[in-house]
Design a protein around this motif. Structure first.
Motif, PDB file in Angstrom:
ATOM      1  N   LEU A   1      -1.297   0.984  -3.821  1.00  0.00           N
ATOM      2  CA  LEU A   1      -1.425   2.445  -3.855  1.00  0.00           C
ATOM      3  C   LEU A   1      -2.030   2.926  -5.165  1.00  0.00           C
ATOM      4  CD1 LEU A   1       1.956   3.563  -2.225  1.00  0.00           C
ATOM      5  CD2 LEU A   1      -0.313   3.658  -1.215  1.00  0.00           C
ATOM      6  N   GLU A   2      -1.810   2.201  -6.248  1.00  0.00           N
ATOM      7  CA  GLU A   2      -2.370   2.588  -7.535  1.00  0.00           C
ATOM      8  C   GLU A   2      -3.891   2.469  -7.558  1.00  0.00           C
ATOM      9  OE1 GLU A   2       0.456   1.750 -11.186  1.00  0.00           O
ATOM     10  OE2 GLU A   2       0.326  -0.021  -9.927  1.00  0.00           O
ATOM     11  N   LEU A   3      -4.460   1.721  -6.641  1.00  0.00           N
ATOM     12  CA  LEU A   3      -5.908   1.568  -6.579  1.00  0.00           C
ATOM     13  C   LEU A   3      -6.588   2.725  -5.866  1.00  0.00           C
ATOM     14  CD1 LEU A   3      -6.040  -2.225  -5.617  1.00  0.00           C
ATOM     15  CD2 LEU A   3      -6.333  -1.219  -7.894  1.00  0.00           C
ATOM     16  N   GLY A   4      -5.806   3.628  -5.283  1.00  0.00           N
ATOM     17  CA  GLY A   4      -6.363   4.748  -4.528  1.00  0.00           C
ATOM     18  C   GLY A   4      -6.114   4.576  -3.044  1.00  0.00           C
ATOM     19  N   ASP A   5      -6.063   5.693  -2.326  1.00  0.00           N
ATOM     20  CA  ASP A   5      -5.739   5.650  -0.897  1.00  0.00           C
ATOM     21  C   ASP A   5      -6.762   4.859  -0.101  1.00  0.00           C
ATOM     22  OD1 ASP A   5      -3.633   7.186  -1.625  1.00  0.00           O
ATOM     23  OD2 ASP A   5      -4.160   8.944  -0.416  1.00  0.00           O
ATOM     24  N   ASP A   6      -8.052   5.056  -0.365  1.00  0.00           N
ATOM     25  CA  ASP A   6      -9.085   4.371   0.411  1.00  0.00           C
ATOM     26  C   ASP A   6      -9.014   2.861   0.213  1.00  0.00           C
ATOM     27  OD1 ASP A   6      -9.987   6.797   1.349  1.00  0.00           O
ATOM     28  OD2 ASP A   6     -11.520   7.012  -0.209  1.00  0.00           O
ATOM     29  N   THR A   7      -8.860   2.442  -1.040  1.00  0.00           N
ATOM     30  CA  THR A   7      -8.758   1.002  -1.316  1.00  0.00           C
ATOM     31  C   THR A   7      -7.495   0.421  -0.708  1.00  0.00           C
ATOM     32  OG1 THR A   7      -9.942   1.348  -3.396  1.00  0.00           O
ATOM     33  CG2 THR A   7      -8.753  -0.723  -3.136  1.00  0.00           C
ATOM     34  N   ALA A   8      -6.393   1.173  -0.817  1.00  0.00           N
ATOM     35  CA  ALA A   8      -5.130   0.687  -0.249  1.00  0.00           C
ATOM     36  C   ALA A   8      -5.230   0.524   1.262  1.00  0.00           C
ATOM     37  CB  ALA A   8      -3.998   1.648  -0.604  1.00  0.00           C
ATOM     38  N   LYS A   9      -5.902   1.481   1.925  1.00  0.00           N
ATOM     39  CA  LYS A   9      -6.090   1.353   3.377  1.00  0.00           C
ATOM     40  C   LYS A   9      -6.962   0.157   3.712  1.00  0.00           C
ATOM     41  CE  LYS A   9      -5.513   6.295   4.344  1.00  0.00           C
ATOM     42  NZ  LYS A   9      -6.200   7.561   4.723  1.00  0.00           N
ATOM     43  N   ALA A  10      -7.988  -0.078   2.895  1.00  0.00           N
ATOM     44  CA  ALA A  10      -8.856  -1.230   3.129  1.00  0.00           C
ATOM     45  C   ALA A  10      -8.103  -2.541   2.976  1.00  0.00           C
ATOM     46  CB  ALA A  10     -10.046  -1.186   2.164  1.00  0.00           C
ATOM     47  N   LEU A  11      -7.087  -2.545   2.132  1.00  0.00           N
ATOM     48  CA  LEU A  11      -6.268  -3.744   1.939  1.00  0.00           C
ATOM     49  C   LEU A  11      -5.180  -3.881   2.995  1.00  0.00           C
ATOM     50  CD1 LEU A  11      -5.862  -3.634  -1.955  1.00  0.00           C
ATOM     51  CD2 LEU A  11      -7.284  -5.201  -0.624  1.00  0.00           C
ATOM     52  N   GLY A  12      -5.120  -2.913   3.908  1.00  0.00           N
ATOM     53  CA  GLY A  12      -4.162  -2.995   5.006  1.00  0.00           C
ATOM     54  C   GLY A  12      -2.856  -2.271   4.782  1.00  0.00           C
ATOM     55  N   ALA A  13      -2.751  -1.487   3.713  1.00  0.00           N
ATOM     56  CA  ALA A  13      -1.497  -0.770   3.441  1.00  0.00           C
ATOM     57  C   ALA A  13      -1.418   0.499   4.285  1.00  0.00           C
ATOM     58  CB  ALA A  13      -1.407  -0.412   1.955  1.00  0.00           C
ATOM     59  N   ARG A  14      -0.246   0.784   4.777  1.00  0.00           N
ATOM     60  CA  ARG A  14       0.004   2.045   5.483  1.00  0.00           C
ATOM     61  C   ARG A  14       0.401   3.061   4.421  1.00  0.00           C
ATOM     62  NH1 ARG A  14       3.892   0.484  10.409  1.00  0.00           N
ATOM     63  NH2 ARG A  14       3.396   2.637  11.002  1.00  0.00           N
ATOM     64  N   VAL A  15      -0.594   3.801   3.952  1.00  0.00           N
ATOM     65  CA  VAL A  15      -0.489   4.544   2.704  1.00  0.00           C
ATOM     66  C   VAL A  15       0.680   5.534   2.707  1.00  0.00           C
ATOM     67  CG1 VAL A  15      -1.650   6.191   1.197  1.00  0.00           C
ATOM     68  CG2 VAL A  15      -2.909   4.250   2.136  1.00  0.00           C
ATOM     69  N   GLU A  16       0.698   6.448   3.666  1.00  0.00           N
ATOM     70  CA  GLU A  16       1.726   7.491   3.646  1.00  0.00           C
ATOM     71  C   GLU A  16       3.117   6.928   3.874  1.00  0.00           C
ATOM     72  OE1 GLU A  16       1.726  10.485   2.560  1.00  0.00           O
ATOM     73  OE2 GLU A  16      -0.388  10.226   2.080  1.00  0.00           O
ATOM     74  N   LEU A  17       3.226   5.938   4.753  1.00  0.00           N
ATOM     75  CA  LEU A  17       4.530   5.326   4.995  1.00  0.00           C
ATOM     76  C   LEU A  17       5.047   4.659   3.726  1.00  0.00           C
ATOM     77  CD1 LEU A  17       6.823   4.491   6.871  1.00  0.00           C
ATOM     78  CD2 LEU A  17       5.465   2.475   7.507  1.00  0.00           C
ATOM     79  N   MET A  18       4.156   3.929   3.032  1.00  0.00           N
ATOM     80  CA  MET A  18       4.562   3.263   1.800  1.00  0.00           C
ATOM     81  C   MET A  18       4.894   4.286   0.713  1.00  0.00           C
ATOM     82  SD  MET A  18       4.751   0.050   2.216  1.00  0.00           S
ATOM     83  CE  MET A  18       5.437   0.498   3.815  1.00  0.00           C
ATOM     84  N   ARG A  19       4.086   5.346   0.622  1.00  0.00           N
ATOM     85  CA  ARG A  19       4.334   6.357  -0.407  1.00  0.00           C
ATOM     86  C   ARG A  19       5.685   7.043  -0.167  1.00  0.00           C
ATOM     87  NH1 ARG A  19      -0.208   9.055  -0.247  1.00  0.00           N
ATOM     88  NH2 ARG A  19      -1.120   8.193  -2.152  1.00  0.00           N
ATOM     89  N   VAL A  20       5.956   7.413   1.072  1.00  0.00           N
ATOM     90  CA  VAL A  20       7.230   8.064   1.389  1.00  0.00           C
ATOM     91  C   VAL A  20       8.395   7.111   1.133  1.00  0.00           C
ATOM     92  CG1 VAL A  20       8.625   9.019   3.260  1.00  0.00           C
ATOM     93  CG2 VAL A  20       6.234   9.700   3.029  1.00  0.00           C
ATOM     94  N   SER A  21       8.241   5.840   1.497  1.00  0.00           N
ATOM     95  CA  SER A  21       9.313   4.863   1.295  1.00  0.00           C
ATOM     96  C   SER A  21       9.622   4.676  -0.180  1.00  0.00           C
ATOM     97  CB  SER A  21       8.921   3.518   1.918  1.00  0.00           C
ATOM     98  OG  SER A  21       8.699   3.649   3.304  1.00  0.00           O
ATOM     99  N   LEU A  22       8.568   4.535  -0.989  1.00  0.00           N
ATOM    100  CA  LEU A  22       8.777   4.352  -2.423  1.00  0.00           C
ATOM    101  C   LEU A  22       9.369   5.604  -3.063  1.00  0.00           C
ATOM    102  CD1 LEU A  22       5.498   2.425  -3.185  1.00  0.00           C
ATOM    103  CD2 LEU A  22       7.788   1.591  -3.721  1.00  0.00           C
ATOM    104  N   MET A  23       8.860   6.766  -2.671  1.00  0.00           N
ATOM    105  CA  MET A  23       9.368   8.004  -3.245  1.00  0.00           C
ATOM    106  C   MET A  23      10.817   8.234  -2.835  1.00  0.00           C
ATOM    107  SD  MET A  23       7.469  11.676  -3.380  1.00  0.00           S
ATOM    108  CE  MET A  23       6.093  10.894  -4.216  1.00  0.00           C
ATOM    109  N   LEU A  24      11.145   7.938  -1.591  1.00  0.00           N
ATOM    110  CA  LEU A  24      12.527   8.082  -1.141  1.00  0.00           C
ATOM    111  C   LEU A  24      13.441   7.144  -1.914  1.00  0.00           C
ATOM    112  CD1 LEU A  24      14.527   9.364   0.827  1.00  0.00           C
ATOM    113  CD2 LEU A  24      13.985   7.543   2.453  1.00  0.00           C
ATOM    114  N   THR A  25      12.981   5.923  -2.152  1.00  0.00           N
ATOM    115  CA  THR A  25      13.773   4.971  -2.930  1.00  0.00           C
ATOM    116  C   THR A  25      14.035   5.497  -4.334  1.00  0.00           C
ATOM    117  OG1 THR A  25      12.816   3.116  -1.698  1.00  0.00           O
ATOM    118  CG2 THR A  25      13.855   2.616  -3.801  1.00  0.00           C
TER     119      THR A  25
END
Length: 358
Positions: free
Chosen positions: A243-267
């Motif tokens: 996620l630190e690489l940016g949303d577009d790069t994170a999506k290209a790497l296969g990350a589910r950006v919003e789900l991961m962001r919400v999970s980390l923020m909730l934690t």
């Protein structure tokens, strides 16, 4: 015409050499991270033991360790260590771990050194609900902690909803968080103005933050939550790096950006909410632990666990100073505030000079 065949050029060794340099640098970085983290853990443990040694009745380190783990035969030492000092020391350790880890998650997730729970409304939301429960509802003990936990979660949800515009950007999140934080602080001030002397004094003590005010239930909940949340954080740490690489790069790497962001923020919100519910809003711990840890482990390394131990060191040291190094005892939050205020001024100046504020 005869064709002259030439021997193929010998393979270059540049690529293997470059690869070995990269591997060596990675191993050195990992070794530094592990070494620094172990040193910080040792310092935190030494302060944890030292907190239980010092007082009107001095106890040796070996007696502290034996009493803590139930091997001490002297009943008086067991009482001093386990009943009087261990709850405060364990609270300082757990609160510091939770605040340090929460702070660095916020800062890395939003790519801003000012992205701390102190400024984005989470701590002030907990404070508003806690003060309101004390003054308006006459809550005590565990009920105040529950109210603080609810306030922190609701404040985080409010900031997230208001900051959402087809995604979350750190600059907008922080600005809205500051506005929400000021709203809750104003609400806390109004509630205090309507309180009687006894409730106002109790509420002010809670607002400053003190590790000695935690009850057994709040401490157990925080310790269990840390045991559950810490493995989750390290499972998600790779996603945080993406996620630190940016949303577009994170999506290209296969990350589910919003789900991961919400999970980390909730934690992170759960950690800071539980820590605040246990000991009050300990000023600046979450803000300064992450940057200190990042400088110690070096750039490009994961400083999550190091930041947690730095947070524990700050709170344990502040509690030692507040209880034993001054003419009169003070709440722990007074010392963390005195430490953090100069750092905040320096951070604001440096961020503005380097253009990293947005």
């Amino acid at each position: 015409m005869a064709v002259i065949e030439r021997d193929p050029a010998p393979p270059t060794s540049a690529a293997p050499g470059a690869h070995s340099v990269i591997v060596r640098a990675r191993l050195l970085r990992r070794s530094r991270t592990v070494g620094v983290t172990l040193v910080l853990a040792a310092i935190a443990f030494a302060l944890f033991v030292g907190t239980m040694m010092i007082g009107s009745f001095t106890v040796t380190p070996w007696q502290v360790v034996r009493a803590t783990f139930g091997f001490e035969s002297d009943g008086g030492i067991n009482y001093v260590v386990r009943d009087l000092r261990l709850p405060t020391a364990a609270t300082a350790l757990a609160v510091g771990l939770a605040m340090g880890l929460s702070g660095i998650i916020f800062q890395r997730l939003l790519s801003n050194p000012l992205a701390s729970p102190d400024f984005v409304g989470v701590s002030s939301g907990a404070s508003f609900f806690a003060v309101g429960s004390i003054v308006m509802l006459n809550f005590q003990g565990e009920l105040v902690s529950v109210a603080a936990l609810v306030g922190a979660l609701l404040a985080a949800l409010l900031v997230y909803v208001l900051a959402w515009r087809d995604g979350i950007t750190g600059y907008r999140f922080i600005l809205i968080g500051i506005g929400v934080s000021q709203f809750f602080l104003a609400g806390s001030g109004y509630v205090l103005s309507r309180a009687d002397v006894y409730n106002a004094r109790e509420a002010m003590t809670w607002l400053v933050g003190a590790v000695g005010q935690a009850g057994d239930t709040e401490l157990r909940v925080l310790l269990v939550s840390l045991a559950v949340v810490l493995p989750v954080v390290f499972v998600l740490s790779r996603q945080l790096s993406a996620l630190e690489l940016g949303d577009d790069t994170a999506k290209a790497l296969g990350a589910r950006v919003e789900l991961m962001r919400v999970s980390l923020m909730l934690t992170a919100v759960v950690l800071i909410a539980l820590a605040t519910a246990t000991a009050g809003p300990m000023a600046f711990v979450a803000l300064i632990a992450g940057p200190i840890a990042a400088r110690l482990v070096g750039s490009g390394s994961s400083a999550l666990l190091a930041a947690a131990f730095v947070g524990a060191i700050i709170v344990l040291t502040a509690d030692l100073v507040a209880q034993h190094a001054l003419p009169s005892q003070l709440p722990t939050g007074v010392i963390t505030g005195a430490i953090g205020a100069p750092y905040l001024i320096w951070l604001l100046v440096s961020v503005n000079r380097e253009g990293r504020g947005g």
